[in-house]
Design an enzyme around this catalytic site. Structure first.
Site, PDB file in Angstrom:
ATOM      1  N   HIS A   5     -11.838   7.852  14.673  1.00 58.71           N
ATOM      2  CA  HIS A   5     -10.738   7.633  15.055  1.00 58.71           C
ATOM      3  C   HIS A   5      -9.546   7.909  15.236  1.00 58.71           C
ATOM      4  O   HIS A   5      -8.470   8.321  16.385  1.00 58.71           O
ATOM      5  CB  HIS A   5     -10.067   5.849  15.451  1.00 58.71           C
ATOM      6  CG  HIS A   5      -9.033   4.883  13.724  1.00 58.71           C
ATOM      7  ND1 HIS A   5      -8.590   6.116  13.952  1.00 58.71           N
ATOM      8  CD2 HIS A   5     -10.351   4.888  12.938  1.00 58.71           C
ATOM      9  CE1 HIS A   5      -8.122   5.518  12.177  1.00 58.71           C
ATOM     10  NE2 HIS A   5      -8.651   4.739  12.077  1.00 58.71           N
ATOM     11  N   GLU A  32       0.679  -1.265   0.641  1.00 57.25           N
ATOM     12  CA  GLU A  32       0.070  -0.421   0.156  1.00 57.25           C
ATOM     13  C   GLU A  32       0.465   1.104  -0.086  1.00 57.25           C
ATOM     14  O   GLU A  32       1.040   2.144   0.822  1.00 57.25           O
ATOM     15  CB  GLU A  32      -0.969  -0.220   1.011  1.00 57.25           C
ATOM     16  CG  GLU A  32      -2.093   0.950   1.112  1.00 57.25           C
ATOM     17  CD  GLU A  32      -3.255   1.083   1.978  1.00 57.25           C
ATOM     18  OE1 GLU A  32      -2.731   1.548   2.778  1.00 57.25           O
ATOM     19  OE2 GLU A  32      -4.337   1.349   1.984  1.00 57.25           O
ATOM     20  N   HIS A  79     -13.405   2.144  18.713  1.00 57.69           N
ATOM     21  CA  HIS A  79     -12.413   2.034  18.361  1.00 57.69           C
ATOM     22  C   HIS A  79     -12.009   1.357  19.951  1.00 57.69           C
ATOM     23  O   HIS A  79     -12.745   2.482  20.825  1.00 57.69           O
ATOM     24  CB  HIS A  79     -11.483   2.840  17.766  1.00 57.69           C
ATOM     25  CG  HIS A  79      -9.852   2.993  17.601  1.00 57.69           C
ATOM     26  ND1 HIS A  79      -8.981   2.635  18.418  1.00 57.69           N
ATOM     27  CD2 HIS A  79      -9.385   2.455  16.315  1.00 57.69           C
ATOM     28  CE1 HIS A  79      -8.150   2.275  17.937  1.00 57.69           C
ATOM     29  NE2 HIS A  79      -7.798   2.434  16.609  1.00 57.69           N
ATOM     30  N   GLU A  88       0.164   9.878  10.245  1.00 56.82           N
ATOM     31  CA  GLU A  88       0.408   9.022   8.946  1.00 56.82           C
ATOM     32  C   GLU A  88       1.393   8.995   7.188  1.00 56.82           C
ATOM     33  O   GLU A  88       1.839   8.416   6.460  1.00 56.82           O
ATOM     34  CB  GLU A  88      -1.397   8.332   8.527  1.00 56.82           C
ATOM     35  CG  GLU A  88      -1.883   7.041   9.814  1.00 56.82           C
ATOM     36  CD  GLU A  88      -2.141   8.270  10.326  1.00 56.82           C
ATOM     37  OE1 GLU A  88      -2.398   9.122  10.480  1.00 56.82           O
ATOM     38  OE2 GLU A  88      -2.512   7.484  11.799  1.00 56.82           O
TER      39      GLU A  88
HETATM   40  C1  UD1 Z   1      -3.320   3.256  14.711  1.00 53.76           C
HETATM   41  C2  UD1 Z   1      -2.618   4.150  13.982  1.00 53.76           C
HETATM   42  C3  UD1 Z   1      -3.513   4.597  12.604  1.00 53.76           C
HETATM   43  C4  UD1 Z   1      -4.098   3.660  12.589  1.00 53.76           C
HETATM   44  C5  UD1 Z   1      -5.289   2.650  13.682  1.00 53.76           C
HETATM   45  C6  UD1 Z   1      -6.246   1.907  13.070  1.00 53.76           C
HETATM   46  C7  UD1 Z   1       0.036   4.992  14.020  1.00 53.76           C
HETATM   47  C8  UD1 Z   1       0.608   6.509  14.936  1.00 53.76           C
HETATM   48  N1  UD1 Z   1      -2.190   4.806  14.294  1.00 53.76           N
HETATM   49  O1  UD1 Z   1      -4.274   4.367  16.103  1.00 53.76           O
HETATM   50  O2  UD1 Z   1      -3.171   5.542  11.461  1.00 53.76           O
HETATM   51  O3  UD1 Z   1      -5.439   3.886  11.357  1.00 53.76           O
HETATM   52  O4  UD1 Z   1      -4.056   2.796  14.020  1.00 53.76           O
HETATM   53  O5  UD1 Z   1      -6.532   1.265  14.338  1.00 53.76           O
HETATM   54  O6  UD1 Z   1       0.227   3.900  14.242  1.00 53.76           O
HETATM   55  N2  UD1 Z   1      -5.489   0.117  22.288  1.00 53.76           N
HETATM   56  C9  UD1 Z   1      -6.114  -1.003  23.140  1.00 53.76           C
HETATM   57  N3  UD1 Z   1      -6.762  -1.885  22.556  1.00 53.76           N
HETATM   58  C10 UD1 Z   1      -6.098  -1.522  21.250  1.00 53.76           C
HETATM   59  C11 UD1 Z   1      -6.022  -0.717  19.910  1.00 53.76           C
HETATM   60  C12 UD1 Z   1      -5.492   0.207  20.804  1.00 53.76           C
HETATM   61  O7  UD1 Z   1      -6.525  -0.361  24.433  1.00 53.76           O
HETATM   62  O8  UD1 Z   1      -6.467  -3.825  20.604  1.00 53.76           O
HETATM   63  C13 UD1 Z   1      -5.771   1.846  23.112  1.00 53.76           C
HETATM   64  C14 UD1 Z   1      -5.218   2.116  23.844  1.00 53.76           C
HETATM   65  O9  UD1 Z   1      -4.681   2.639  25.116  1.00 53.76           O
HETATM   66  C15 UD1 Z   1      -3.676   2.236  22.864  1.00 53.76           C
HETATM   67  C16 UD1 Z   1      -4.363   3.861  21.801  1.00 53.76           C
HETATM   68  O10 UD1 Z   1      -5.601   2.854  22.236  1.00 53.76           O
HETATM   69  O11 UD1 Z   1      -2.537   3.185  23.110  1.00 53.76           O
HETATM   70  C17 UD1 Z   1      -3.997   4.544  21.326  1.00 53.76           C
HETATM   71  O12 UD1 Z   1      -3.195   3.341  19.947  1.00 53.76           O
HETATM   72  P1  UD1 Z   1      -2.565   3.863  18.865  1.00 53.76           P
HETATM   73  O13 UD1 Z   1      -2.036   2.611  18.116  1.00 53.76           O
HETATM   74  O14 UD1 Z   1      -1.266   4.784  19.393  1.00 53.76           O
HETATM   75  O15 UD1 Z   1      -2.915   4.892  17.815  1.00 53.76           O
HETATM   76  P2  UD1 Z   1      -4.301   4.369  17.070  1.00 53.76           P
HETATM   77  O16 UD1 Z   1      -5.195   5.342  16.980  1.00 53.76           O
HETATM   78  O17 UD1 Z   1      -5.300   3.307  17.906  1.00 53.76           O
HETATM   79  N1  UDP Z   2     -12.682  -2.847  11.052  1.00 54.09           N
HETATM   80  C1  UDP Z   2     -12.959  -3.892  11.602  1.00 54.09           C
HETATM   81  N2  UDP Z   2     -13.815  -3.872  13.060  1.00 54.09           N
HETATM   82  C2  UDP Z   2     -14.220  -2.608  13.246  1.00 54.09           C
HETATM   83  C3  UDP Z   2     -14.154  -1.686  12.364  1.00 54.09           C
HETATM   84  C4  UDP Z   2     -13.381  -1.384  11.344  1.00 54.09           C
HETATM   85  O1  UDP Z   2     -12.714  -5.319  11.988  1.00 54.09           O
HETATM   86  O2  UDP Z   2     -15.473  -2.521  14.223  1.00 54.09           O
HETATM   87  C5  UDP Z   2     -12.251  -3.111   9.720  1.00 54.09           C
HETATM   88  C6  UDP Z   2     -12.011  -2.478   8.258  1.00 54.09           C
HETATM   89  O3  UDP Z   2     -13.321  -3.355   7.678  1.00 54.09           O
HETATM   90  C7  UDP Z   2     -11.483  -2.126   7.780  1.00 54.09           C
HETATM   91  C8  UDP Z   2     -10.107  -1.886   9.109  1.00 54.09           C
HETATM   92  O4  UDP Z   2     -10.892  -2.683  10.171  1.00 54.09           O
HETATM   93  O5  UDP Z   2     -10.681  -3.318   7.371  1.00 54.09           O
HETATM   94  C9  UDP Z   2      -9.423  -0.350   9.122  1.00 54.09           C
HETATM   95  O6  UDP Z   2      -9.355  -0.419  10.705  1.00 54.09           O
HETATM   96  P1  UDP Z   2      -8.855   1.138  11.057  1.00 54.09           P
HETATM   97  O7  UDP Z   2      -9.869   2.344  10.538  1.00 54.09           O
HETATM   98  O8  UDP Z   2      -9.008   0.740  12.401  1.00 54.09           O
HETATM   99  O9  UDP Z   2      -7.844   1.669  10.711  1.00 54.09           O
HETATM  100  P2  UDP Z   2      -7.625   2.488   9.170  1.00 54.09           P
HETATM  101  O10 UDP Z   2      -7.790   1.308   8.212  1.00 54.09           O
HETATM  102  O11 UDP Z   2      -8.723   3.678   9.207  1.00 54.09           O
HETATM  103  O12 UDP Z   2      -6.410   2.783   9.675  1.00 54.09           O
END
Ligand code: UD1
Ligand code: UDP
Length: 378
Positions: free
Chosen positions: A206, A121, A239, A135
Site C-alpha cells: 500500500h 512507537e 488495501h 512517514e
Molecule cells: C495511511 C498512512 C500510512 C499507513 C497506512 C496504513 C498517511 C499519510 N499514510 O496510508 O502511513 O501506513 O495508512 O494503512 O498517514 N481508504 C478507504 N477506506 C479506508 C481507508 C482508506 O476507502 O478504510 C481509501 C480512501 O480513498 C483514502 C485512501 O484510501 O483517501 C488513502 O488513505 P490515506 O489515509 O490517505 O493513506 P493510506 O495510503 O491509507
Molecule cells: N492488517 C489487517 N488486515 C489486513 C492487512 C493488515 O488487520 O488485511 C493489520 C496488520 O496485521 C498490521 C496492520 O494491519 O497490524 C498494518 O497495517 P498497514 O499495513 O495498513 O499499515 P502500516 O503498518 O504499513 O503502517
C-alpha cells in the site's frame, strides 16, 4: 482537582491496532485518569474494523476521510477538527502512535495548545526523508514536540538520543503492536482455505512510494510466482485505497490460485499470517508481527526503519524490481535450507508488555500513583 484527562488520537488501521493496547491499559486505570479516544477518521472501514477487534469505539470521530484525498487536504481537515476537539475536551495529555498524518497532526495540535504529547512507537528512522513518504517526516516532527518518547527498541532510543532528545524523556517499551498481536492470536480458530493443502503466499502492498510502476512490478512478480509454483495459493489482502487497486487488480485478477481479498479483520489476518509460508509486504506492522510466528518476510521496499527483523534473519529487504522479487521469493520457496534459515520464531520488537510500561510512564508523568517503570531489556 479532578483526575487528569488523556486523549489518545487514532486515524488509520495501524494507529488503531498499536494504540488499542495502550487505551485498554489506561482504561483499566480509570481510578487514576480519564481516557478518551478521538478518531480523525483518516481511514473508515479499516479503522472501524481494527478498533472493533479490541471492542473500542471512539468517544469522538472527526470523519475526515474523503476518497483519494491529498495529504494537504487530509492534514488541514485533521488539524482543524483536532484543534476543536482539544479545545472542548481540555485534556492534560495527548498521545498518538507512529508516523501517520493523524499522528503528526495530533502532535502539532497538542503543541499549538501547549498540551504535553506522548509519542508511541517513537524513534524509527530510515534517515531518508522521502522514504517512506511522508512517514519519515511525520515521525521526526512528532519527536520534536513530544514530552515523552516511547521507543519500541534500543535502536529506536539511540536514534532519538543521536538527535539530541533528552534521555530522561525516552523509554524503551517494546512495540505495542506485539501486545496487540498476542492479544488476538489466541482467539477462535480461523481455518483459512480448508480446501487447499499446499503452501500460502500472503501479499500486502500500500505504500505511497510504491504507487504506480513499483506496485505493478510487484504484482507481475507475484503473478509469475503463482504461475510457476503449482502448490501455491496466493492471498492478496488488498488495501482499500483505490489507487492501489487500480494497479494490482488488472494484473492479478485472473492469475492462477490467486485470491484478491477485502482486508481481513485483524484477528483473522493474524491467523492468515500464521497459515502463510511466506509473506511479501511493504507494511510496517506486518514486518513486525510475522517474525513472532517464524514466517519469513520479504520487504518490498528500498529502505526500512525496522532493521531488527533483518538483523534477526527473519526479514529481507528486496525492493520492488520484478525480477529481484520473483527470484528472492522463488529461492525461499524452492530451497528448503534457505527457507529454514529464515523461518525462526523470534520477536525482536517486543515482549507483550509495552502498553503496560507506556501507561505507567504516562500516569507517573501526570503525577498519578503508578509502579516504577523499567525499560524493556532485549
Ligand atoms: C495511511 C498512512 C500510512 C499507513 C497506512 C496504513 C498517511 C499519510 N499514510 O496510508 O502511513 O501506513 O495508512 O494503512 O498517514 N481508504 C478507504 N477506506 C479506508 C481507508 C482508506 O476507502 O478504510 C481509501 C480512501 O480513498 C483514502 C485512501 O484510501 O483517501 C488513502 O488513505 P490515506 O489515509 O490517505 O493513506 P493510506 O495510503 O491509507
Ligand atoms: N492488517 C489487517 N488486515 C489486513 C492487512 C493488515 O488487520 O488485511 C493489520 C496488520 O496485521 C498490521 C496492520 O494491519 O497490524 C498494518 O497495517 P498497514 O499495513 O495498513 O499499515 P502500516 O503498518 O504499513 O503502517
Amino acid at each position: 482537582m479532578g483526575k487528569p484527562r488523556v486523549v489518545l488520537v487514532v486515524g488509520t488501521r495501524p494507529d488503531a491496532i498499536k494504540s488499542a493496547p495502550v487505551a485498554l491499559a489506561l482504561l483499566r486505570r480509570s481510578d487514576a485518569c480519564e481516557t478518551l479516544l478521538v478518531s480523525t477518521g483518516q481511514h473508515r472501514e479499516m479503522l472501524d474494523q481494527a478498533l472493533g477487534a479490541f471492542g473500542l469505539t471512539p468517544d469522538r470521530d472527526l470523519e475526515i476521510m474523503r476518497p483519494g484525498q491529498s495529504l494537504a487536504a487530509l492534514s488541514c481537515a485533521a488539524l482543524e477538527g483536532l484543534d476543536r476537539a482539544l479545545a472542548e475536551m481540555e485534556p492534560d495529555y495527548v498521545m498518538a502512535q507512529g508516523d501517520t498524518t493523524t499522528t503528526f497532526i495530533a502532535s502539532l495540535a497538542a503543541f499549538y495548545r501547549r498540551i504535553p504529547f506522548g509519542h508511541i512507537e517513537a524513534g524509527l528512522r530510515t534517515r531518508d526523508l522521502l522514504n517512506p513518504f511522508p512517514e519519515e517526516f511525520n515521525r521526526r516532527a512528532a519527536a520534536i514536540v513530544a514530552s515523552q518518547h516511547f521507543a519500541p527498541t534500543r535502536w529506536a532510543k539511540e536514534n532519538l538520543l543521536a538527535e539530541g532528545h533528552d534521555p530522561a524523556r525516552v523509554l524503551v517499551t517494546g512495540n505495542t503492536g506485539i501486545d496487540a498481536v498476542l492479544m488476538v492470536a489466541e482467539r477462535e480458530p480461523q481455518d483459512w482455505f480448508p480446501e487447499h493443502r499446499g503452501r500460502v503466499l500472503l501479499v500486502t502492498t500500500h505504500r505511497r512510494e510504491n504507487w504506480g510502476e513499483p506496485q505493478a512490478a510487484i504484482a507481475r512478480a507475484v503473478r509469475r510466482l503463482a504461475e510457476t509454483h503449482g502448490d501455491l495459493l496466493v492471498a492478496v489482502a488488498m488495501h482499500r485505497n483505490p489507487i492501489v487497486r487500480e494497479t494490482i487488480v488488472p494484473i492479478l485478477r485472473d492469475a492462477p490460485r490467486t485470491v484478491l481479498m477485502e482486508p481481513p479483520e485483524y484477528a483473522k489476518f493474524v491467523k492468515l499470517m500464521q497459515r502463510s509460508s511466506l509473506i511479501l509486504t511493504d507494511s510496517g506492522g506486518v514486518q513486525e508481527e510475522a517474525p513472532a510466528f517464524g514466517v519469513p518476510v520479504l520487504v518490498l521496499r528500498e529502505t526500512t526503519e525496522r532493521p531488527e527483523g533483518v538483523q534477526a534473519g527473519t526479514a529481507k529487504l528486496v525492493g520492488t524490481d520484478e525480477r529481484r522479487v520473483f527470484e528472492e521469493a522463488s529461492r525461499l520457496l524452492d530451497d528448503p535450507a534457505a527457507y529454514a534459515a529464515m523461518a525462526q520464531a523470534v520477536s525482536p520488537y517486543g515482549d507483550g508488555r509495552a502498553s503496560e510500561r507506556t501507561a505507567n510512564a504516562v500516569l507517573r508523568f501526570l503525577g498519578c500513583d503508578a509502579p516504577e517503570v523499567n525499560e524493556w531489556e532485549h
